[in-house]
Write a protein that holds these residues in place. Structure first.
Motif, PDB file in Angstrom:
ATOM      1  N   ALA A  38      64.177  63.397 -55.184  1.00  0.00           N
ATOM      2  CA  ALA A  38      65.341  62.853 -55.879  1.00  0.00           C
ATOM      3  C   ALA A  38      66.545  62.784 -54.951  1.00  0.00           C
ATOM      4  O   ALA A  38      67.286  61.805 -54.935  1.00  0.00           O
ATOM      5  CB  ALA A  38      65.672  63.706 -57.103  1.00  0.00           C
ATOM      6  N   VAL A  39      66.734  63.838 -54.164  1.00  0.00           N
ATOM      7  CA  VAL A  39      67.866  63.904 -53.237  1.00  0.00           C
ATOM      8  C   VAL A  39      67.572  64.961 -52.184  1.00  0.00           C
ATOM      9  O   VAL A  39      66.784  65.887 -52.426  1.00  0.00           O
ATOM     10  CB  VAL A  39      69.183  64.224 -54.001  1.00  0.00           C
ATOM     11  N   ALA A  40      68.188  64.814 -51.011  1.00  0.00           N
ATOM     12  CA  ALA A  40      68.060  65.805 -49.943  1.00  0.00           C
ATOM     13  C   ALA A  40      69.464  66.210 -49.497  1.00  0.00           C
ATOM     14  O   ALA A  40      70.324  65.354 -49.289  1.00  0.00           O
ATOM     15  CB  ALA A  40      67.275  65.233 -48.763  1.00  0.00           C
ATOM     16  N   ILE A  41      69.691  67.521 -49.364  1.00  0.00           N
ATOM     17  CA  ILE A  41      71.021  68.061 -49.082  1.00  0.00           C
ATOM     18  C   ILE A  41      71.055  68.580 -47.651  1.00  0.00           C
ATOM     19  O   ILE A  41      70.355  69.532 -47.302  1.00  0.00           O
ATOM     20  CB  ILE A  41      71.372  69.172 -50.084  1.00  0.00           C
ATOM     21  N   ALA A  42      71.899  67.959 -46.838  1.00  0.00           N
ATOM     22  CA  ALA A  42      71.905  68.253 -45.403  1.00  0.00           C
ATOM     23  C   ALA A  42      72.398  69.655 -45.084  1.00  0.00           C
ATOM     24  O   ALA A  42      71.819  70.358 -44.254  1.00  0.00           O
ATOM     25  CB  ALA A  42      72.765  67.216 -44.673  1.00  0.00           C
ATOM     26  N   GLU A  43      73.488  70.090 -45.705  1.00  0.00           N
ATOM     27  CA  GLU A  43      74.097  71.362 -45.329  1.00  0.00           C
ATOM     28  C   GLU A  43      73.197  72.556 -45.618  1.00  0.00           C
ATOM     29  O   GLU A  43      73.336  73.600 -44.967  1.00  0.00           O
ATOM     30  CB  GLU A  43      75.429  71.532 -46.062  1.00  0.00           C
ATOM     31  N   THR A  44      72.301  72.432 -46.568  1.00  0.00           N
ATOM     32  CA  THR A  44      71.424  73.547 -46.918  1.00  0.00           C
ATOM     33  C   THR A  44      69.966  73.290 -46.558  1.00  0.00           C
ATOM     34  O   THR A  44      69.126  74.175 -46.749  1.00  0.00           O
ATOM     35  CB  THR A  44      71.516  73.853 -48.424  1.00  0.00           C
ATOM     36  N   GLY A  45      69.651  72.103 -46.061  1.00  0.00           N
ATOM     37  CA  GLY A  45      68.264  71.788 -45.744  1.00  0.00           C
ATOM     38  C   GLY A  45      67.376  71.835 -46.970  1.00  0.00           C
ATOM     39  O   GLY A  45      66.233  72.282 -46.910  1.00  0.00           O
ATOM     40  N   GLY A  56      75.083  66.550 -54.148  1.00  0.00           N
ATOM     41  CA  GLY A  56      73.732  66.438 -54.673  1.00  0.00           C
ATOM     42  C   GLY A  56      73.692  66.555 -56.184  1.00  0.00           C
ATOM     43  O   GLY A  56      72.988  65.807 -56.872  1.00  0.00           O
ATOM     44  N   LEU A  57      74.463  67.507 -56.724  1.00  0.00           N
ATOM     45  CA  LEU A  57      74.476  67.717 -58.167  1.00  0.00           C
ATOM     46  C   LEU A  57      74.972  66.485 -58.911  1.00  0.00           C
ATOM     47  O   LEU A  57      74.534  66.212 -60.036  1.00  0.00           O
ATOM     48  CB  LEU A  57      75.358  68.924 -58.508  1.00  0.00           C
ATOM     49  N   GLU A  58      75.868  65.739 -58.304  1.00  0.00           N
ATOM     50  CA  GLU A  58      76.378  64.543 -58.949  1.00  0.00           C
ATOM     51  C   GLU A  58      75.284  63.498 -59.164  1.00  0.00           C
ATOM     52  O   GLU A  58      75.401  62.649 -60.042  1.00  0.00           O
ATOM     53  CB  GLU A  58      77.498  63.935 -58.102  1.00  0.00           C
ATOM     54  N   ARG A  59      74.233  63.574 -58.368  1.00  0.00           N
ATOM     55  CA  ARG A  59      73.146  62.592 -58.482  1.00  0.00           C
ATOM     56  C   ARG A  59      72.024  63.061 -59.405  1.00  0.00           C
ATOM     57  O   ARG A  59      71.090  62.294 -59.673  1.00  0.00           O
ATOM     58  CB  ARG A  59      72.554  62.310 -57.102  1.00  0.00           C
ATOM     59  N   LEU A  60      72.094  64.287 -59.853  1.00  0.00           N
ATOM     60  CA  LEU A  60      70.993  64.868 -60.611  1.00  0.00           C
ATOM     61  C   LEU A  60      71.326  64.971 -62.095  1.00  0.00           C
ATOM     62  O   LEU A  60      72.471  65.192 -62.473  1.00  0.00           O
ATOM     63  CB  LEU A  60      70.648  66.251 -60.058  1.00  0.00           C
ATOM     64  N   ASP A  61      70.297  64.844 -62.907  1.00  0.00           N
ATOM     65  CA  ASP A  61      70.423  65.015 -64.352  1.00  0.00           C
ATOM     66  C   ASP A  61      70.044  66.452 -64.684  1.00  0.00           C
ATOM     67  O   ASP A  61      68.882  66.840 -64.511  1.00  0.00           O
ATOM     68  CB  ASP A  61      69.490  64.035 -65.073  1.00  0.00           C
ATOM     69  N   PRO A  62      70.986  67.285 -65.174  1.00  0.00           N
ATOM     70  CA  PRO A  62      70.669  68.695 -65.442  1.00  0.00           C
ATOM     71  C   PRO A  62      69.638  68.889 -66.543  1.00  0.00           C
ATOM     72  O   PRO A  62      69.086  69.981 -66.687  1.00  0.00           O
ATOM     73  CB  PRO A  62      72.026  69.296 -65.839  1.00  0.00           C
ATOM     74  N   ALA A  63      69.368  67.852 -67.304  1.00  0.00           N
ATOM     75  CA  ALA A  63      68.371  67.964 -68.365  1.00  0.00           C
ATOM     76  C   ALA A  63      66.947  67.784 -67.843  1.00  0.00           C
ATOM     77  O   ALA A  63      65.982  68.043 -68.553  1.00  0.00           O
ATOM     78  CB  ALA A  63      68.648  66.941 -69.468  1.00  0.00           C
ATOM     79  N   ARG A  64      66.816  67.363 -66.589  1.00  0.00           N
ATOM     80  CA  ARG A  64      65.484  67.159 -66.013  1.00  0.00           C
ATOM     81  C   ARG A  64      64.987  68.452 -65.361  1.00  0.00           C
ATOM     82  O   ARG A  64      65.787  69.332 -65.014  1.00  0.00           O
ATOM     83  CB  ARG A  64      65.517  66.030 -64.979  1.00  0.00           C
ATOM     84  N   PRO A  65      63.667  68.583 -65.159  1.00  0.00           N
ATOM     85  CA  PRO A  65      63.103  69.795 -64.531  1.00  0.00           C
ATOM     86  C   PRO A  65      63.311  69.770 -63.023  1.00  0.00           C
ATOM     87  O   PRO A  65      62.501  69.216 -62.278  1.00  0.00           O
ATOM     88  CB  PRO A  65      61.617  69.719 -64.896  1.00  0.00           C
ATOM     89  N   LEU A  66      64.376  70.365 -62.554  1.00  0.00           N
ATOM     90  CA  LEU A  66      64.730  70.297 -61.136  1.00  0.00           C
ATOM     91  C   LEU A  66      64.018  71.383 -60.327  1.00  0.00           C
ATOM     92  O   LEU A  66      64.003  72.545 -60.715  1.00  0.00           O
ATOM     93  CB  LEU A  66      66.241  70.443 -60.965  1.00  0.00           C
TER      94      LEU A  66
END
Length: 220
Positions: A125-132, A171-181
């Protein structure tokens, strides 16, 4: 009354005399924290992602769209995989160059059946650079959470630069908190009290991340 009802009843009683917040939740907490550490170009952000993925002992590969199928086929062959789990929405072209037996992501599959599969290939869904960190959200090209937790080898495809962000807030802005992350930072690993690292305890022992360039990555 079952256990769930008893627990919820205790929570309600404990909260009975607690006043409601005056401010809505989205306003109650200040959101003025730093959204990104430093200023980086798109290319630098992608490089930071690759660096941090490797630091977490993920194996990082790079290719373009045209070379993706061949790369995945080579990774499966090198692994000696005889079978690969396939999410229902995975792009069929990604596996077009391999003859490895494909196993569908089925709700009725048992953990033992999944454990017999050699590898799994997913998107993200997304990849976060600062945390790998790579985040999966259960979309059709990623499948259900358990197919990336049971097999010992996970190949995850990240579209670059479109799916790469600098920070967790972005990253959180691109994610739906209702989905199984599912948040993944390297292969599954744990350490005992003496800091002896053991991999593959509660997830794949080997994580291979493929950064697929989908266009020119600019310097700004």
């Amino acid at each position: 009354m079952n256990s769930r009802e008893r627990i919820l009843g205790r929570v309600r009683r404990a909260l009975a005399d607690v006043p409601r917040d005056d401010a809505p939740y989205e306003q109650a907490v200040s959101r003025d924290y730093v959204r990104e550490h430093g200023q980086r170009s798109v290319a630098e952000t992608v490089e930071l992602l690759a660096e941090n993925l490797a630091d977490y002992r993920a194996i990082v590969h790079r290719t373009d769209t045209g070379g993706l199928a061949g790369l995945i086929a080579g990774l499966l062959e090198k692994r000696g995989a005889a079978s690969v789990l396939v999410p229902p929405g995975l792009d069929a072209e990604w596996l077009a160059a391999t003859g490895v037996t494909r196993v569908a992501d089925r709700a009725e599959s048992t953990p033992a059946e999944l454990d017999r599969v050699d590898s799994v290939v997913t998107a993200c869904a997304v990849a976060i650079a600062e945390t790998g960190t790579i985040v999966l959200d259960g979309s059709p090209d990623q499948g259900r959470r358990r197919i990336t937790l049971v097999p010992d080898h996970h190949i995850c495809v990240v579209r670059v630069p479109g799916q790469v962000v600098s920070s967790v807030p972005q990253g959180l802005e691109r994610l739906d908190p209702a989905r199984p992350l599912t948040w993944i930072s390297g292969p599954s690993a744990t350490s005992d009290i003496e800091l002896d690292r053991v991999e593959g305890v509660h997830g794949p022992r080997t994580l291979e991340v493929v950064l697929v360039s989908q266009g020119r990555i600019g310097s700004t």
